[in-house]
Design an enzyme around this catalytic site. Structure first.
Site, PDB file in Angstrom:
ATOM      1  CB  SER A   1     -25.940  20.748 -17.576  1.00 50.97           C
ATOM      2  OG  SER A   1     -25.234  20.872 -16.358  1.00 50.97           O
TER       3      SER A   1
ATOM      4  CG  ASP B   1     -31.734  20.666 -11.590  1.00 51.65           C
ATOM      5  OD1 ASP B   1     -30.852  21.320 -10.991  1.00 51.65           O
ATOM      6  OD2 ASP B   1     -31.600  20.288 -12.766  1.00 51.65           O
TER       7      ASP B   1
ATOM      8  CG  HIS C   1     -28.594  22.396 -13.812  1.00 54.55           C
ATOM      9  ND1 HIS C   1     -29.120  21.137 -13.698  1.00 54.55           N
ATOM     10  CD2 HIS C   1     -27.398  22.266 -14.415  1.00 54.55           C
ATOM     11  CE1 HIS C   1     -28.270  20.264 -14.228  1.00 54.55           C
ATOM     12  NE2 HIS C   1     -27.219  20.920 -14.665  1.00 54.55           N
TER      13      HIS C   1
END
Ligand SMILES: *[C@@H]1O[C@H](CO)[C@@H](O)[C@H](O)[C@H]1NC(C)=O
Ligand SMILES: *[C@@H]1O[C@H](CO)[C@@H](O)[C@H](O)[C@H]1NC(C)=O
Ligand SMILES: *[C@@H]1O[C@H](CO)[C@@H](O)[C@H](O)[C@H]1NC(C)=O
Length: 386
Positions: free
Chosen positions: A45, A348, A351
């Protein structure tokens, strides 16, 4: 309107035409002034530009709020390090391999997907939330891509020419999920048992890409996850394990050990591949600095997430991840974004924000994080990443 005014406008128009020509010339010139025609990226991610959400549609707001002004398949408010790298080299953002609509692969491919691991997602080892697109699958996809390009006539739509494979950067930003997803169940000592496998899998993937023509490899190391708001909430720890910056010492030390092992494996890989340039990229150093001294870099909050639920020191609740709504204690709880993500390191809880990514990318682009030394400027006119 008087004659003078008309003349003035005619001259102004001429200037604007000349200006437009100059701008387009300089744009194409800067394009041509990079030895690297593309980027092939392997990751999770931290560098997924839309692959996971192409496969499993979602990606709700507020993701993308800062730069794209809409969800853009990235688990952050704006651009990722890989986006800034592409911009810095004068290349377009990378299209995800899994995205069937609107993709353009003329300057490379992004194989990264959210929750990807280096090792195969062994169901008994990696229990929940792990992507099926592990590094081995990403490599298979790369081979398939090269096979298709090699078979295509020159200039096929949205595909590069067959010589792109020697003329590209190969970037890796993966391993974080191998490291973190079993920490709660196995502990540091349990995870450490398979980390050598993670590192050797990265090395063998580089060797396979070398076999496909790859020559220049940048491998971003593991971030100081002991400073992540999510980890601070999810991993049990004593107060005495927190350092002066509120990060967990034991977990961060384990990251440092992993990174040393990675660096050594890459040095060895580089020796095994005489024509390759294999560079360890110490992004960990910048992220740690950002978590420790956010104010020195124009930010305000280190270990507190921008988009989360619960407020408090970390603003992170693992039951309600950024953008989600869940019923908690009989009430609807939504994890919303802060109004000022530019002041946060963590978007978040996991990240990094665009603001943090930009600082990291600038430091990569100016050559400060490469080991051994490597100068991107020698190969490309580095563009400002604005
Ligand atoms: C999965 O992990 C377990 C525990 O480490 C191991 O015993 C097993 O052999 C692994 N299975 C595969 C298919 O790799
Ligand atoms: C939560 O929100 C949904 C959608 O707005 C609504 O249908 C539901 O009744 C709410 N639940 C509670 C417990 O407030
Ligand atoms: C590179 O960028 C970083 C962060 O912007 C800065 O601290 C450092 O001094 C720069 N180094 C060089 C050699 O320009």
């Amino acid at each position: 309107m008087g004659v003078l005014q008309l003349k003035f406008f005619a001259i102004l128009r001429q200037f604007m035409v000349i200006y437009a020509i100059l701008v387009s010339l300089s744009a194409s010139a800067s394009y041509a002034k990079c030895t690297f025609e593309g980027i092939f990226n392997f990751g999770d991610s931290n560098s997924d530009t839309g692959g996971f959400w192409a496969a499993f549609p979602a990606c709700p707001l507020p993701n993308g709020m800062t730069y794209f002004k809409k969800p853009a398949g990235r688990a952050t408010d704006g651009r990722l390090i890989i986006d800034f790298l592409a911009q810095g080299l004068g290349l377009p953002f990378l299209s995800p391999y899994l995205q069937s609509i609107g993709s353009d692969f003329r300057h490379g491919v992004n194989f990264a997907t959210l929750a990807s691991t280096v090792l195969l997602p062994n169901t008994s080892l990696f229990v929940t939330g792990i992507s099926p697109f592990s590094l081995a699958i990403q490599l298979q996809q790369m081979k398939q891509f090269k096979h298709i390009v090699d078979q295509q006539p020159q200039g096929a739509k949205n595909l590069p020419s067959a010589d792109i494979f020697e003329r590209s950067l190969y970037t890796f930003y993966i391993g974080q999920n191998d490291f973190t997803s079993n920490l709660a169940s196995l502990g540091i000592s349990g995870v450490k048992k398979y980390l050598p496998q993670v590192v050797s899998q990265i090395s063998s993937t580089i060797k396979e890409l070398y076999g496909l023509g790859g020559r220049t490899f940048l491998i971003l190391n593991l971030a100081p996850i002991g400073c992540y708001p999510s980890m601070l909430v999810e991993l049990s720890h004593k107060k005495s394990d927190l350092d002066a910056f509120g990060c967990m010492k034991t977990y961060n030390n384990a990251v440092v050990d992993y990174n040393s092992m990675l660096k050594e494996a890459l040095r060895q890989t580089s020796q095994d591949l005489p024509k390759a340039t294999v560079i360890y990229v110490d992004t960990h150093a910048v992220l740690l600095e950002l978590f420790q001294h956010p104010q020195c870099h124009g930010l305000r909050y280190g270990t507190k997430a921008c988009c989360g639920y619960g407020g408090g020191e970390y603003n992170f609740d693992q039951r309600v991840f950024c953008a989600a709504t869940k019923v908690i204690n009989g009430k609807n709880a939504t994890a919303r974004a802060c109004p000022d993500p530019q002041n946060y390191v963590s978007w978040d809880g996991v990240h990094a924000t665009e603001a943090a990514n930009k600082v990291i990318a600038n430091t990569i682009l100016n050559g400060s994080l490469f080991e051994p030394r490597f100068s991107l400027q020698q190969f490309c006119d580095i563009q400002p990443i604005g």
